[in-house]
Motif scaffolding. Sequence first.
Motif, short mmCIF file in Angstrom:
data_model
loop_
_atom_site.label_atom_id
_atom_site.label_comp_id
_atom_site.label_asym_id
_atom_site.label_seq_id
_atom_site.Cartn_x
_atom_site.Cartn_y
_atom_site.Cartn_z
N SER A 40 0.83 -1.20 0.00
CA SER A 40 0.00 0.00 0.00
C SER A 40 0.87 1.25 0.00
CB SER A 40 -0.89 -0.03 1.24
OG SER A 40 -1.77 1.06 1.19
N LYS A 44 1.40 2.45 -7.12
CA LYS A 44 0.80 1.69 -8.22
C LYS A 44 -0.33 2.47 -8.90
CE LYS A 44 -0.61 -1.51 -5.34
NZ LYS A 44 -0.15 -1.01 -4.02
N THR A 46 -1.04 5.59 -8.70
CA THR A 46 -0.55 6.85 -9.28
C THR A 46 0.07 6.59 -10.65
OG1 THR A 46 -0.15 7.67 -7.05
CG2 THR A 46 0.88 8.87 -8.85
#
Length: 366
Positions: A40, A44, A46
Amino acid sequence: MAAITYKKASCVYEGADSLAVDSLDLDIADGEFVVLVGPSGSGKSTALRMLAGLEDIDGGAIEIGGKNMVGVPSKDRDIAMVFQNYALYPNKTVGENMGFALKMRGVSLDERTRKVAEAAKILDLTEYLDRKPGKLSGGQRQRVAMGRAIVREPQVFCMDEPLSNLDAKLRVQTRTQIAALQRRLGTTTVYVTHDQVEAMTMGDRVAVLRGGKLQQFASPTDLYDNPVNAFVAGFIGSPAMNLMTVPIGSGGVQIGDTLLPLERDALTALASANLDAVTVGLRPEQLGIDHAEGFAAKVDLIEELGSESYVYAHLDDPKVKGLDGGPVALVARSAVRAPARIGESVSLTKLDGPVHLFHPETGERI
Ligand SMILES: Nc1ncnc2c1ncn2[C@@H]1O[C@H](COP(=O)(O)OP(=O)(O)OP(=O)(O)O)[C@@H](O)[C@H]1O
Ligand SMILES: [Mg+2]
């Protein structure tokens, strides 16, 4: 269809003190299915949103089909997106939902109907075309969202955790369907997930991100067999690779009374790096449970999965440390049921397969 290239592409959010995506380089072939995976906050979504034109590219460039996308608005990029929250129009039927983008584009009713019928057939939705989304299961709704993307026949699919609202069984089913569908359509696809199993099973190639930086971009098996650093080694594979910092002995590494021999190349590399300890990685399937030979460990927990069992144990040797500096917890995968008992002292034997070695400070592969 088109190839995609990220060229040192960066994105920084206002007020943030580090880049959300940091000089990302990726060469994605025409028709390829690429998965972006990472924990997290690793950047990814973005990275995907930069491709789709939903975030600015603050440095570098992204090309689709050889054309620079910097400054090109989202609607002109010929991309279809499927997100986790694939909001469908509740008052439109499945068919209308799927055909809506085409209608907006001024495509004739005949052509729309034909394309929607085609997509519905591929997705097994034909009998639901006249239903409203409220009367569908989660998996069916997810397929409608896919259908909506397919009918547009875009150059690129962007998918961000499209399966995370589905239960475990449906997720497995749908992930094979999406992968098969993508192969059939041949549309270049970038797919984001935090689930490494999804990444490994769906992607032609997988890009592992951490803190906005690309760690490795390779085929699933290559990631598994040759992780470039301890992070990728620990992230890919379930249960995770056993990683521990072990003193270097003569001819190998010393775990308890056992010398784990290393190949000459590895020994040379360790000697030239001038290390007295090294991070050793062993996959759970490389540890056998033996009651005579091997390094001594005590069993903490056993998970029975039916087809195999996972044995969690801790090592007795205080000179071998976990990556956090604490005691080493290991997991061994066994094809045998109840290979040991909780609290029992066992010996772990190294079975076939490579010993992965990483620098104890930088984590880089040696
Ligand atoms: N709109 C925003 N404004 C400011 N910072 C943001 C914004 N969106 C994301 N970030 C930050 O950028 C970094 C990357 O976020 P991103 O959403 O790309 O991560 P992710 O890998 O998709 O994570 P997840 O698996 O949780 O979805 C994180 O540190 C996040 O806090
Ligand atoms: Mg995300």
